[in-house]
Design a protein around this motif. Structure first.
Motif, mmCIF file in Angstrom:
data_model
loop_
_atom_site.group_PDB
_atom_site.id
_atom_site.type_symbol
_atom_site.label_atom_id
_atom_site.label_comp_id
_atom_site.label_asym_id
_atom_site.label_seq_id
_atom_site.Cartn_x
_atom_site.Cartn_y
_atom_site.Cartn_z
ATOM 1 N N THR A 1 -35.622 43.687 3.635
ATOM 2 C CA THR A 1 -35.613 44.003 5.420
ATOM 3 C C THR A 1 -35.515 42.689 5.686
ATOM 4 N N PHE A 2 -34.404 42.043 6.811
ATOM 5 C CA PHE A 2 -34.683 40.712 6.440
ATOM 6 C C PHE A 2 -34.443 40.711 8.651
ATOM 7 N N THR A 3 -35.978 40.125 8.963
ATOM 8 C CA THR A 3 -36.341 39.187 9.860
ATOM 9 C C THR A 3 -36.358 38.079 10.609
ATOM 10 N N THR A 4 -36.256 37.983 11.691
ATOM 11 C CA THR A 4 -36.006 36.825 12.054
ATOM 12 C C THR A 4 -37.360 35.454 12.023
ATOM 13 N N SER A 5 -37.835 36.139 11.383
ATOM 14 C CA SER A 5 -39.688 35.585 10.367
ATOM 15 C C SER A 5 -39.056 35.523 8.536
ATOM 16 N N ASN A 6 -38.158 35.846 8.044
ATOM 17 C CA ASN A 6 -37.705 35.291 7.361
ATOM 18 C C ASN A 6 -35.463 34.904 6.833
ATOM 19 N N ILE A 7 -35.842 34.565 7.811
ATOM 20 C CA ILE A 7 -34.303 34.244 7.763
ATOM 21 C C ILE A 7 -34.027 32.583 8.302
ATOM 22 N N GLN A 8 -33.068 32.321 7.937
ATOM 23 C CA GLN A 8 -32.282 30.816 8.565
ATOM 24 C C GLN A 8 -31.275 30.538 9.177
ATOM 25 N N SER A 9 -31.277 30.262 10.266
ATOM 26 C CA SER A 9 -30.227 29.812 10.895
ATOM 27 C C SER A 9 -28.989 31.285 11.396
ATOM 28 N N LEU A 10 -30.104 31.285 12.118
ATOM 29 C CA LEU A 10 -29.489 32.986 12.733
ATOM 30 C C LEU A 10 -28.639 32.141 13.440
ATOM 31 N N ARG A 11 -27.000 32.251 13.932
ATOM 32 C CA ARG A 11 -26.463 32.127 14.847
ATOM 33 C C ARG A 11 -25.092 32.935 14.936
ATOM 34 N N PRO A 12 -24.518 33.045 15.996
ATOM 35 C CA PRO A 12 -22.740 33.659 16.091
ATOM 36 C C PRO A 12 -22.052 33.309 15.867
ATOM 37 N N VAL A 13 -20.925 33.863 15.143
ATOM 38 C CA VAL A 13 -19.947 33.182 14.581
ATOM 39 C C VAL A 13 -18.735 34.384 14.694
ATOM 40 N N ARG A 14 -17.511 33.538 14.630
ATOM 41 C CA ARG A 14 -15.956 33.741 15.011
ATOM 42 C C ARG A 14 -15.398 33.921 13.503
ATOM 43 N N SER A 15 -13.975 34.972 13.429
ATOM 44 C CA SER A 15 -13.226 35.382 12.299
ATOM 45 C C SER A 15 -12.945 35.359 12.999
ATOM 46 N N GLY A 16 -11.229 34.514 13.797
ATOM 47 C CA GLY A 16 -10.102 34.498 14.657
ATOM 48 C C GLY A 16 -10.518 34.983 16.055
ATOM 49 N N LEU A 17 -10.658 36.108 16.307
ATOM 50 C CA LEU A 17 -10.767 36.669 17.666
ATOM 51 C C LEU A 17 -12.942 37.702 17.625
ATOM 52 N N THR A 18 -12.383 37.668 15.860
ATOM 53 C CA THR A 18 -13.323 38.640 16.230
ATOM 54 C C THR A 18 -14.908 38.456 16.131
ATOM 55 N N ALA A 19 -16.253 38.222 17.032
ATOM 56 C CA ALA A 19 -17.312 37.916 16.897
ATOM 57 C C ALA A 19 -18.120 38.534 16.600
ATOM 58 N N GLY A 20 -19.376 37.805 15.623
ATOM 59 C CA GLY A 20 -20.850 38.267 15.234
ATOM 60 C C GLY A 20 -21.992 37.422 14.747
ATOM 61 N N ILE A 21 -22.343 37.614 13.414
ATOM 62 C CA ILE A 21 -23.820 36.949 13.483
ATOM 63 C C ILE A 21 -23.601 36.323 11.911
ATOM 64 N N SER A 22 -24.299 35.085 11.973
ATOM 65 C CA SER A 22 -24.960 34.865 10.669
ATOM 66 C C SER A 22 -26.196 34.169 10.511
ATOM 67 N N PHE A 23 -26.199 34.338 9.192
ATOM 68 C CA PHE A 23 -27.798 34.482 8.131
ATOM 69 C C PHE A 23 -28.261 33.986 7.218
ATOM 70 N N ALA A 24 -29.142 33.036 6.834
ATOM 71 C CA ALA A 24 -29.020 32.521 6.076
ATOM 72 C C ALA A 24 -30.589 32.766 5.230
ATOM 73 N N SER A 25 -30.634 33.339 4.149
ATOM 74 C CA SER A 25 -31.701 33.485 3.106
ATOM 75 C C SER A 25 -32.041 32.924 2.097
#
Length: 124
Positions: free
Chosen positions: A63-87
Motif C-alpha cells: 500500500t502506497f500512502t502519503t507517508s511512504n512515497i515521495q514527489s506526489l504531484r499532478p501530471v498531464r499526458s496531452g489533455l489527460t490529467a493524472g497523478i504521479s509519485f515515486a517510491s
C-alpha cells in the motif's frame, strides 16, 4: 464558423476540467475502486487514503500512502490529467491517468535503466 466556435468551446471546457482535476495532488484525485492490471495479474485499489497493489497469484500486497512515497504531484499526458509519485523503496515512479470517458486508468511505471511499463487497466 459556428462549428469552429463549438469546437473551441469544447476544447476550452476539456482543458478547464483537466486543470481542475490536476490541481490537487492527492489520492482523492483518482476514482475510487479496483482496476485489473492484466499484464501483471494484479489488482490496483484506489481510495482517498492510498493505493494498494495486490498480486492476484500470490496474494502479496503493498500500500502506497502519503507517508511512504515521495514527489506526489499532478501530471498531464496531452489533455489527460493524472497523478504521479515515486517510491524510494521500489525505485520506481508511478503515473496514473484516469480516462473519464471509458472508466479505464492508464498506468505507467518508470524505473531507471529499464523500459517503461505501461498498461490500460479496466475497472473490476
Amino acid at each position: 464558423m459556428k462549428k469552429l466556435a463549438l469546437v473551441l468551446v469544447l476544447l476550452l471546457a476539456v482543458t478547464g476540467a483537466t486543470q481542475l482535476f490536476a490541481q490537487g495532488a492527492d489520492f482523492s484525485s483518482l476514482p475510487s475502486g479496483s482496476w485489473l492490471d492484466s499484464n501483471y495479474n494484479g489488482t490496483w485499489t484506489f481510495s482517498a487514503s492510498g493505493i494498494t497493489i495486490k498480486c492476484n497469484a500470490t496474494g502479496a500486497s503493498n500500500t502506497f500512502t502519503t507517508s511512504n512515497i515521495q514527489s506526489l504531484r499532478p501530471v498531464r499526458s496531452g489533455l489527460t490529467a493524472g497523478i504521479s509519485f515515486a517510491s524510494s523503496t521500489f525505485g520506481k515512479t508511478y503515473n496514473f491517468y484516469p480516462n473519464l470517458t471509458d472508466g479505464t486508468i492508464l498506468l505507467t511505471i518508470d524505473r531507471e535503466g529499464q523500459s517503461q511499463y505501461s498498461v490500460t487497466m479496466r475497472k473490476q
